[in-house]
Design a protein around this motif. Structure first.
Motif, PDB file in Angstrom:
ATOM      1  N   VAL A 125      50.522  47.545  41.574  1.00 60.46           N
ATOM      2  CA  VAL A 125      49.340  46.686  41.591  1.00 60.46           C
ATOM      3  C   VAL A 125      49.706  45.408  40.837  1.00 60.46           C
ATOM      4  O   VAL A 125      50.257  45.455  39.740  1.00 60.46           O
ATOM      5  CB  VAL A 125      48.138  47.374  40.922  1.00 60.46           C
ATOM      6  N   GLU A 126      49.395  44.272  41.463  1.00 63.02           N
ATOM      7  CA  GLU A 126      49.756  42.976  40.883  1.00 63.02           C
ATOM      8  C   GLU A 126      48.541  42.050  40.951  1.00 63.02           C
ATOM      9  O   GLU A 126      47.748  42.125  41.892  1.00 63.02           O
ATOM     10  CB  GLU A 126      50.922  42.397  41.692  1.00 63.02           C
ATOM     11  N   LYS A 127      48.408  41.165  39.968  1.00 65.62           N
ATOM     12  CA  LYS A 127      47.293  40.217  39.953  1.00 65.62           C
ATOM     13  C   LYS A 127      47.516  39.131  41.001  1.00 65.62           C
ATOM     14  O   LYS A 127      48.632  38.674  41.196  1.00 65.62           O
ATOM     15  CB  LYS A 127      47.163  39.582  38.568  1.00 65.62           C
ATOM     16  N   ALA A 184      63.137  47.033  47.858  1.00 63.74           N
ATOM     17  CA  ALA A 184      62.692  47.954  46.810  1.00 63.74           C
ATOM     18  C   ALA A 184      62.599  47.235  45.469  1.00 63.74           C
ATOM     19  O   ALA A 184      61.674  47.472  44.689  1.00 63.74           O
ATOM     20  CB  ALA A 184      63.644  49.151  46.710  1.00 63.74           C
ATOM     21  N   PHE A 185      63.545  46.324  45.202  1.00 61.48           N
ATOM     22  CA  PHE A 185      63.483  45.536  43.964  1.00 61.48           C
ATOM     23  C   PHE A 185      62.253  44.638  43.979  1.00 61.48           C
ATOM     24  O   PHE A 185      61.548  44.517  42.976  1.00 61.48           O
ATOM     25  CB  PHE A 185      64.754  44.693  43.791  1.00 61.48           C
ATOM     26  N   TYR A 186      61.978  44.005  45.121  1.00 59.80           N
ATOM     27  CA  TYR A 186      60.822  43.117  45.219  1.00 59.80           C
ATOM     28  C   TYR A 186      59.519  43.891  45.014  1.00 59.80           C
ATOM     29  O   TYR A 186      58.627  43.444  44.301  1.00 59.80           O
ATOM     30  CB  TYR A 186      60.789  42.402  46.577  1.00 59.80           C
ATOM     31  N   SER A 187      59.420  45.059  45.624  1.00 54.46           N
ATOM     32  CA  SER A 187      58.193  45.856  45.523  1.00 54.46           C
ATOM     33  C   SER A 187      57.981  46.447  44.136  1.00 54.46           C
ATOM     34  O   SER A 187      56.888  46.884  43.812  1.00 54.46           O
ATOM     35  CB  SER A 187      58.217  46.982  46.569  1.00 54.46           C
ATOM     36  N   SER A 188      59.037  46.480  43.333  1.00 53.86           N
ATOM     37  CA  SER A 188      58.920  47.024  41.976  1.00 53.86           C
ATOM     38  C   SER A 188      59.231  45.964  40.916  1.00 53.86           C
ATOM     39  O   SER A 188      59.648  46.280  39.815  1.00 53.86           O
ATOM     40  CB  SER A 188      59.862  48.216  41.806  1.00 53.86           C
ATOM     41  N   LYS A 189      59.013  44.695  41.290  1.00 54.14           N
ATOM     42  CA  LYS A 189      59.330  43.610  40.356  1.00 54.14           C
ATOM     43  C   LYS A 189      58.454  43.708  39.099  1.00 54.14           C
ATOM     44  O   LYS A 189      57.377  44.295  39.122  1.00 54.14           O
ATOM     45  CB  LYS A 189      59.204  42.249  41.022  1.00 54.14           C
ATOM     46  N   GLN A 190      58.913  43.104  38.033  1.00 54.53           N
ATOM     47  CA  GLN A 190      58.321  43.322  36.713  1.00 54.53           C
ATOM     48  C   GLN A 190      56.955  42.671  36.492  1.00 54.53           C
ATOM     49  O   GLN A 190      56.406  42.752  35.402  1.00 54.53           O
ATOM     50  CB  GLN A 190      59.298  42.844  35.636  1.00 54.53           C
ATOM     51  N   THR A 191      56.390  42.028  37.514  1.00 54.18           N
ATOM     52  CA  THR A 191      55.066  41.416  37.340  1.00 54.18           C
ATOM     53  C   THR A 191      53.932  42.402  37.608  1.00 54.18           C
ATOM     54  O   THR A 191      52.766  42.031  37.590  1.00 54.18           O
ATOM     55  CB  THR A 191      54.907  40.193  38.273  1.00 54.18           C
ATOM     56  N   TYR A 192      54.268  43.675  37.880  1.00 58.59           N
ATOM     57  CA  TYR A 192      53.217  44.634  38.192  1.00 58.59           C
ATOM     58  C   TYR A 192      52.364  44.944  36.953  1.00 58.59           C
ATOM     59  O   TYR A 192      52.809  44.874  35.828  1.00 58.59           O
ATOM     60  CB  TYR A 192      53.803  45.937  38.771  1.00 58.59           C
TER      61      TYR A 192
END
Length: 199
Positions: A125-127, A184-192
């Motif tokens: 989930v991301e803003k 997979a890296f994009y979908s789990s990037k650290q902005t979540y």
């Protein structure tokens, strides 16, 4: 032009892959000697380096995570093989609302499976960048002959408004293996704000 890193230490490997120290030791027992080398260490034994071409062969494969392995989730996700990638941008969703939507989607897809326990869904989930609401990125691993893209999209349309000419609210495509681990890296990037692995 940036040079790709060629040799990795044990510490770097443990940072990239969801494996333990003992698993590392077990998997390097039969390594091709041309793919490893040793360099002197300031203290203790020489340091082993493993060539980049051997990393996935040795360390990528991993059983599903147990609850106690929660801290390994992101590393596991980045090294797993996925079938679909996508995101949803509902008109106005909170964090809790998106959690419920993604869990509902997982349940709906799970009900369609002929063979049980063949479905894994990871989401973050991301803003939203331009308002105070949230969106979700997701990855799906399933048996393609049991659940196809049309089935998944029809279930997503239950939890998210459909695309219009003005705004794309649902994005879903087959995971392109040509991109390697990039999706997979994009979908789990650290902005979540939140993440969850279901299945």
């Amino acid at each position: 032009m940036q040079q790709t890193k060629q040799w990795y230490t044990k510490k770097e490997i443990l940072e990239l892959y969801p494996i333990s120290n003992s698993t590392y030791k077990t998997r390097i027992k039969n390594i091709d000697t041309s793919k490893t080398k040793f360099i002197p260490s300031a203290v203790g034994s020489p340091k082993r380096l493993i060539h980049v071409t051997e990393l996935d062969n040795l360390f990528r494969q991993r059983r599903k995570l147990s609850k106690r392995d929660y801290k390994q989730t992101i590393k596991w996700v980045r090294n797993h093989n996925w079938d679909y990638i996508g995101n949803i941008v509902p008109v106005s969703s909170s964090i809790e609302d998106l959690k419920n939507k993604m869990r509902f989607l997982f349940g709906e897809l799970k009900n369609q499976q002929i063979e049980k326990n063949q479905l894994t869904l990871f989401y973050t989930v991301e803003k939203n960048p331009n308002d105070n609401y949230y969106h979700a990125h997701f990855l799906i691993n399933c048996e393609r002959d049991m659940i196809d893209q049309t089935d998944i999209k029809s279930k997503i349309e239950i939890i998210c408004e459909t695309n219009t000419k003005e705004f794309s609210r649902i994005h879903l495509e087959m995971y392109d293996t040509a991109f390697g681990k990039g999706g997979a890296f994009y979908s789990s990037k650290q902005t979540y704000i939140f993440y969850e692995l279901l299945g």
